[in-house]
Design a protein around this motif. Structure first.
Motif, short mmCIF file in Angstrom:
data_model
loop_
_atom_site.label_atom_id
_atom_site.label_comp_id
_atom_site.label_asym_id
_atom_site.label_seq_id
_atom_site.Cartn_x
_atom_site.Cartn_y
_atom_site.Cartn_z
N GLY A 12 42.71 41.01 42.93
CA GLY A 12 44.06 39.78 42.70
C GLY A 12 44.64 38.39 41.51
O GLY A 12 45.50 38.02 42.02
N GLY A 39 44.51 35.20 42.89
CA GLY A 39 45.63 34.32 40.95
C GLY A 39 44.14 35.10 40.56
O GLY A 39 44.20 35.27 38.91
N CYS A 47 42.85 32.20 32.05
CA CYS A 47 43.85 31.69 31.97
C CYS A 47 44.72 29.88 31.48
O CYS A 47 44.47 29.74 31.18
CB CYS A 47 45.28 33.13 32.25
SG CYS A 47 46.59 32.45 31.30
N ARG A 121 34.11 43.45 48.90
CA ARG A 121 34.55 44.14 47.36
C ARG A 121 35.03 45.62 47.59
O ARG A 121 34.51 46.27 48.98
CB ARG A 121 33.37 44.36 46.60
CG ARG A 121 32.38 44.86 45.30
CD ARG A 121 31.40 44.76 44.99
NE ARG A 121 30.94 43.75 45.18
CZ ARG A 121 30.67 43.14 43.05
NH1 ARG A 121 31.01 44.27 42.62
NH2 ARG A 121 31.06 42.15 42.94
N ALA A 150 43.38 46.73 39.91
CA ALA A 150 43.53 45.34 38.84
C ALA A 150 42.48 44.72 39.06
O ALA A 150 42.21 43.79 39.56
CB ALA A 150 44.56 44.86 39.40
N VAL A 153 38.28 41.73 33.73
CA VAL A 153 36.98 41.87 32.98
C VAL A 153 36.37 41.26 33.47
O VAL A 153 36.34 39.93 34.27
CB VAL A 153 37.74 42.17 31.29
CG1 VAL A 153 38.50 43.60 31.32
CG2 VAL A 153 38.81 40.99 31.11
N GLY A 315 46.31 46.47 33.83
CA GLY A 315 45.34 44.55 34.02
C GLY A 315 45.00 44.54 32.47
O GLY A 315 44.52 45.87 32.26
N ALA A 327 49.26 41.92 32.13
CA ALA A 327 49.11 42.85 33.34
C ALA A 327 49.66 42.79 34.53
O ALA A 327 49.65 44.42 35.55
CB ALA A 327 48.26 41.48 34.00
N PHE A 356 46.22 28.87 22.46
CA PHE A 356 46.84 27.89 22.30
C PHE A 356 45.94 27.29 22.01
O PHE A 356 45.17 25.95 22.29
CB PHE A 356 46.81 27.63 24.28
CG PHE A 356 47.67 28.29 24.63
CD1 PHE A 356 48.94 27.30 25.31
CD2 PHE A 356 47.76 29.77 25.08
CE1 PHE A 356 49.64 28.06 25.91
CE2 PHE A 356 48.63 30.20 25.50
CZ PHE A 356 50.07 29.43 26.25
C1 LIG Z 1 39.86 32.33 28.12
C2 LIG Z 1 40.92 32.79 28.67
C3 LIG Z 1 42.06 32.47 28.21
C4 LIG Z 1 42.65 33.16 27.88
N1 LIG Z 1 44.30 32.77 28.52
C5 LIG Z 1 45.58 33.67 28.78
C6 LIG Z 1 46.61 32.81 28.18
O1 LIG Z 1 46.80 31.64 27.99
N2 LIG Z 1 48.02 33.93 28.42
C7 LIG Z 1 47.49 35.34 29.22
O2 LIG Z 1 48.29 35.19 28.99
N3 LIG Z 1 46.29 35.64 29.37
C8 LIG Z 1 45.27 35.17 28.92
N4 LIG Z 1 44.09 35.17 28.99
C9 LIG Z 1 44.23 36.67 29.55
C10 LIG Z 1 44.26 37.09 30.98
O3 LIG Z 1 43.30 35.76 32.06
C11 LIG Z 1 43.42 38.54 32.13
O4 LIG Z 1 45.11 38.95 31.06
C12 LIG Z 1 44.56 38.03 33.02
O5 LIG Z 1 43.56 37.66 33.77
C13 LIG Z 1 44.40 40.03 33.63
O6 LIG Z 1 44.28 40.33 34.64
P1 LIG Z 1 43.76 41.32 36.09
O7 LIG Z 1 45.43 41.15 36.75
O8 LIG Z 1 44.33 42.17 35.39
O9 LIG Z 1 42.70 40.62 35.77
P2 LIG Z 1 41.96 39.27 37.15
O10 LIG Z 1 42.49 37.95 36.60
O11 LIG Z 1 40.71 39.17 35.83
O12 LIG Z 1 41.80 39.55 38.03
C14 LIG Z 1 41.25 40.83 38.25
C15 LIG Z 1 40.48 40.38 39.69
O13 LIG Z 1 39.80 41.64 40.32
C16 LIG Z 1 38.60 41.48 41.28
N5 LIG Z 1 37.83 42.02 41.48
C17 LIG Z 1 37.28 43.38 40.65
N6 LIG Z 1 36.35 44.09 40.34
C18 LIG Z 1 36.90 44.53 42.54
C19 LIG Z 1 36.51 44.60 43.34
N7 LIG Z 1 35.82 46.38 43.22
N8 LIG Z 1 37.25 44.35 44.79
C20 LIG Z 1 37.33 43.44 44.68
N9 LIG Z 1 38.54 42.88 43.67
C21 LIG Z 1 37.79 42.89 42.74
C22 LIG Z 1 38.25 39.83 40.61
O14 LIG Z 1 37.34 39.28 42.05
C23 LIG Z 1 39.38 39.18 40.25
O15 LIG Z 1 40.18 37.98 40.45
C24 LIG Z 1 42.70 34.78 28.65
C25 LIG Z 1 41.35 35.47 28.81
C26 LIG Z 1 40.85 34.63 29.07
C27 LIG Z 1 38.99 35.34 28.85
#
Ligand SMILES: Cc1cc2nc3c(=O)[nH]c(=O)nc-3n(C[C@H](O)[C@H](O)[C@H](O)COP(=O)(O)OP(=O)(O)OC[C@H]3O[C@@H](n4cnc5c(N)ncnc54)[C@H](O)[C@@H]3O)c2cc1C
Length: 471
Positions: A12, A39, A47, A121, A150, A153, A315, A327, A356
């Protein structure tokens, strides 16, 4: 009867929730499976929290030019108050409240759009359905025509420096600190390491940044990295280059980081920022025929398809570009494609991103990092910000605007800005790249006088003149 497409999304974060909103608005029946909170890591631990912490750090950094601007700080009061430091407990409570409020907002938008949120999960079954270990201990099966993975990491952990959540920390744990670390060691000088090192230094910690590479921000524009490293050092940060950390251990209230060459660095806390690993284990990928890349991320094409029919991925788990904006775009594209809408494959040459730090480092499109310096196909011009009238008035000295154009067509293909609020200033260059504007078109646009954006147009004028001189 019209067939309604059933979509199940695992994860999510921005990759998952943006896709869910788009698919639901397009008439699909959408289930979003999330184990921690809507989120995702983006909103709850990565982020959003880091940028909220940095918002406080930014205000603290702005006092750097206070004396030059005639502001009295320290012993004498500014108005009725006087800045003496930060209350990290309060800062962190604000960070966490803001993150959970945003998660609630997103959950409400999803529910309003008709998305079913399932807490648990999820994993793929070999016949490509989704099985979920539900929060109440039961297992649910969700049938899907289309699946989107999605899962994001997690921080990479080093066995010799395992986080204890108190003094050896990863980037998700820092918000539990009640007091500012007096001496913080940050291991890793990539984007995350640099952002936290800069932020804690501004908040008042004595920071040592341990970098295994020649300079901070390896992989980013070399001029930008040089500016940032010199600003870090000028503010008193200890930057250890070509220093690979081998271990981090606690000794009472102290932590000792041992480097591979045997040197040791001591501090009160250590933050490990040494990259991330994709959340692919336990997702049933192999059995469902979903292939991985060499780095262990899910392999996708430019419309987010995996190797398994009907299974898409978006993502960070795809390792394409670890950015929330990318993502979200991958997730939307997946849904447009799956639901038969017109779709433009993702174009990474137009992505803008920002580091940032203070000053910020914003980048868009093709630069000399991804197009190789002195590439015969590109012209570039770098304009230092210290000549900009607004920068002089505000007391900014560090930074520049750099533009890249394609030889022949003279279209703008990329840019780098190092400046306060570079994340906002990069937008005109992003538009220029996206709309294939020429150097002359950017040069001839009115800008406000005095403004930092004036340097964008001025850099274009100088790039034009440079190219003419070469002809
Ligand atoms: C410290 C930090 C700062 C950052 N700042 C920025 C920024 O300023 N700007 C920017 O663009 N990007 C930033 N990023 C990168 C950004 O956070 C990621 O690119 C973004 O979170 C990716 O989104 P996502 O949907 O792929 O994964 P995520 O946001 O990681 O969401 C994945 C979700 O999947 C869930 N999940 C995993 N496996 C399962 C499962 N088997 N069943 C159910 N749920 C599951 C997890 O609980 C999680 O909630 C930052 C990253 C870090 C580490």
């Amino acid at each position: 009867m019209e067939h309604v497409t059933r979509i199940v999304i695992i994860g999510g974060g921005p990759g998952g929730y943006e896709a869910a909103l788009v698919a639901s608005r397009l008439g699909a029946e959408v289930v979003l499976v999330e184990r921690d909170g809507v989120g995702g890591a983006s909103v709850l631990t990565d982020c959003v929290p880091s940028k909220t912490l940095i918002a406080t750090a930014d205000v603290m950094s702005s006092f750097e030019s206070a004396e030059e601007l005639g502001i009295r700080i320290g012993g004498t009061s500014v108005g009725s108050s006087c800045v003496t430091g930060v209350n990290l407990d309060k800062v962190n409570r604000r960070v966490k409240n803001l993150a959970s409020a945003q998660s609630v907002d997103i959950a409400e938008s999803l529910s309003k759009a008709g998305v079913q949120i399932v807490k648990g999960r999820g994993r793929l079954t070999p016949d490509r359905q989704v099985e979920v270990d539900l929060a109440d201990g039961t297992v649910g099966i969700y049938h899907a025509d289309v699946i989107l993975l999605a899962a994001g990491v997690r921080p990479r952990e080093v066995p010799e420096a395992m986080p204890d959540g108190e003094r050896i920390l990863n980037w998700k744990q820092v918000y539990n600190l009640k007091e500012l670390p007096p001496e913080l060691i940050v291991v890793g000088s990539g984007v995350t390491g640099a952002e936290f090192a800069g932020a804690y230094q501004a908040l008042g910690s004595a920071v040592t940044l341990v970098s295994s590479r020649d300079r901070v921000l390896p992989g980013e524009d070399a001029d930008a990295a040089e500016v940032l490293e010199s600003v870090f050092r000028r503010r008193g940060m200890r930057v250890l280059s070509r220093s690979r950390a081998a271990s981090a251990v606690r000794d009472g209230d102290r932590v000792i980081v041992t480097l591979e060459d045997g040197r040791t660095v001591e501090g009160s806390h250590v933050l490990m920022a040494v990259g991330s690993l994709p959340n692919t284990e336990g997702l049933g990928l192999e059995e469902a025929g979903v292939e991985l890349t060499k780095s262990g991320h899910i392999e996708v094409d430019r419309v987010s398809r995996t190797s398994a029919p009907g299974v898409y991925a978006a993502g960070d788990v795809t390792g394409v570009l670890l950015l929330a904006s990318v993502a979200a775009m991958q997730g939307r594209i997946a849904m447009y494609h799956a639901l038969g809408e017109a779709v433009w494959p993702i174009n990474l040459k137009r992505v803008s991103s920002n580091i940032f730090t203070s000053p910020e480092v914003a980048t868009v499109g093709q630069t000399n990092v991804n197009a190789h310096h002195g590439s015969p196909g590109f012209n570039e011009y770098k304009l230092a910000l210290d000549s900009n009238p607004r920068a002089k008035m505000l007391g900014f000295k560090d930074g520049f605007v750099k533009l890249f154009s394609r030889k022949g067509s003279d279209t703008i293909v990329g840019g780098v800005i190092v400046a306060p609020r570079a994340s906002e200033l990069i937008h005109p260059i992003t538009m220029a790249v996206d709309l294939h504007l020429t150097v002359d078109q950017v040069a001839s646009v009115f800008t406000v006088y005095p403004s930092l954006s004036g340097s964008v147009a001025e850099a274009a004028r100088r790039l034009h003149a440079d190219v003419k001189d070469e002809d």
